[in-house]
Design an enzyme around this catalytic site. Structure first.
Site, PDB file in Angstrom:
ATOM      1  N   LYS A  53       0.841  -1.200   0.000  1.00 32.72           N
ATOM      2  CA  LYS A  53       0.000   0.000   0.000  1.00 32.72           C
ATOM      3  C   LYS A  53       0.881   1.257   0.000  1.00 32.72           C
ATOM      4  O   LYS A  53       0.631   2.210  -0.744  1.00 32.72           O
ATOM      5  CB  LYS A  53      -0.929  -0.001   1.226  1.00 32.72           C
ATOM      6  CG  LYS A  53      -2.058  -1.006   1.101  1.00 32.72           C
ATOM      7  CD  LYS A  53      -2.862  -1.182   2.388  1.00 32.72           C
ATOM      8  CE  LYS A  53      -3.867  -2.313   2.215  1.00 32.72           C
ATOM      9  NZ  LYS A  53      -4.675  -2.602   3.393  1.00 32.72           N
ATOM     10  N   GLN A  97      -4.341  -0.952   9.545  1.00 31.51           N
ATOM     11  CA  GLN A  97      -4.392  -2.315   9.012  1.00 31.51           C
ATOM     12  C   GLN A  97      -5.008  -3.270  10.045  1.00 31.51           C
ATOM     13  O   GLN A  97      -4.641  -3.257  11.215  1.00 31.51           O
ATOM     14  CB  GLN A  97      -2.975  -2.779   8.618  1.00 31.51           C
ATOM     15  CG  GLN A  97      -2.905  -4.114   7.921  1.00 31.51           C
ATOM     16  CD  GLN A  97      -3.563  -4.121   6.537  1.00 31.51           C
ATOM     17  OE1 GLN A  97      -3.703  -3.094   5.882  1.00 31.51           O
ATOM     18  NE2 GLN A  97      -3.973  -5.291   6.086  1.00 31.51           N
ATOM     19  N   ASP A 120     -10.793   3.468   4.162  1.00 29.41           N
ATOM     20  CA  ASP A 120     -11.176   2.052   4.176  1.00 29.41           C
ATOM     21  C   ASP A 120     -12.693   1.890   4.058  1.00 29.41           C
ATOM     22  O   ASP A 120     -13.178   0.789   3.784  1.00 29.41           O
ATOM     23  CB  ASP A 120     -10.762   1.418   5.517  1.00 29.41           C
ATOM     24  CG  ASP A 120      -9.531   0.537   5.384  1.00 29.41           C
ATOM     25  OD1 ASP A 120      -9.331  -0.042   4.300  1.00 29.41           O
ATOM     26  OD2 ASP A 120      -8.788   0.432   6.372  1.00 29.41           O
TER      27      ASP A 120
END
Ligand code: GUN
Length: 296
Positions: A53, A97, A120
């Site tokens: 990412k 994460q 997200d």
């Protein structure tokens, strides 16, 4: 008949090129989007995902902020970091994460992120807005799936869509996106009765169950669009292999279009994260987005 293979690598590369141009435009306007990625602990799979990412966001020209915290980090220290990132002017997107270590409440952490920076799409406000059909930041994997599906067929109205898997990250938001496209949507799961029969009725079948080779060829309607979200590490012939939730060889001779694993949905997830960061930057800064609407 052999299914058309949906090339997620090529689709993600094309999207990435569009994102690079959009970022260039924003940099010229003095509005470089910034993405903060937070990793707690040293889970090997999470470390790989986070590294990818960060690498992709740098390649696209985003400002990247990378926070690696030890597994012993307390919930209150993590919440304090999120508070700082929420307030930081040059941070447009925040990603923590998952999974988090067991002593940290992931829902509390997700809810602490400013919804305007929640790239997200996991914050309750974004989840709620998605289900209301209001503007929202949408979870990256479902968004990537929709872009792949719409690359095969633009008008999905009236089609029967079955999503196998009811996770908050994939199954539920993807069902909402399919509903928004006027599909007739079924969410199936481990307790669904006669799952093969349910799957057989699907014009669009999405496998997000987390079980290697779970969806068999004879569960698939001839000509269906099959999207395999699974990433399972298995050992075959003494070798480690990545396989999806769909029995690829069995599905290939029945489906109309099929995503491979690897090389299907996976590459789209990161591209959609960067896309969400650009969108979040534009909305937050009150400037028009150089991007076309996602999944339209
Ligand atoms: N862990 C697995 N998938 C994801 C994702 O899409 N976002 C975050 N934050 N964590 C994940």
């Amino acid at each position: 008949m052999s299914a058309v293979l949906i090339n997620g690598v090529a689709a993600a590369r094309q999207l990435h090129d569009e994102l690079c141009s959009a970022v260039e435009t924003l940099v010229e306007r003095g509005a470089t989007p910034g993405l903060a990625v937070v990793l707690v602990g040293d889970d090997p799979a999470s470390s790989v995902y986070v590294r990818n990412k960060v690498r992709r966001s740098v390649e696209a020209g985003l400002r990247s902020f990378h926070h690696e915290l030890p597994a012993s980090t307390s919930e209150s220290d993590l919440l304090a970091l999120i508070k700082r990132l929420n307030a930081a002017e040059d941070v447009d997107g925040i990603l923590v994460q998952l999974p988090l270590p067991p002593h940290i409440d992931a829902q509390k952490v997700t809810a602490a992120i400013d919804p305007a920076k929640d790239v997200d799409g996991f914050h309750p406000i974004n989840v709620g807005n998605l289900s209301l059909g209001a503007p929202a930041l949408v979870a990256c994997t479902p968004l990537g799936c929709m872009l792949l599906i719409k690359g095969v067929r633009k008008d999905l109205a009236g089609l029967s869509a079955v999503v196998v898997g009811r996770s908050n990250i994939v199954g539920k938001p993807l069902a909402q996106l399919l509903l928004r496209e006027n599909c007739t949507v079924t969410i199936a799961h481990s307790r669904t009765k006669d799952l093969p029969l349910v799957c057989c009725g699907a014009d669009i079948l999405v496998a997000a169950a987390g079980r290697a080779g779970f969806i068999r060829g004879d569960w698939i309607k001839p000509g269906a669009i099959v999207i395999d979200v699974g990433i399972n590490r298995i050992e075959r012939d003494g070798k480690q292999q990545l396989v999806g939730d769909v029995d690829f060889e069995g599905a290939r001779s029945v489906a109309g279009a099929l995503t491979p694993v690897p090389g299907g949905v996976g590459p789209m997830t990161i591209a959609c994260l960067l896309r969400n960061t650009i969108e979040a930057a534009c909305r937050r800064r009150g400037i028009s987005s150089p991007l076309a609407n996602a999944a339209d």
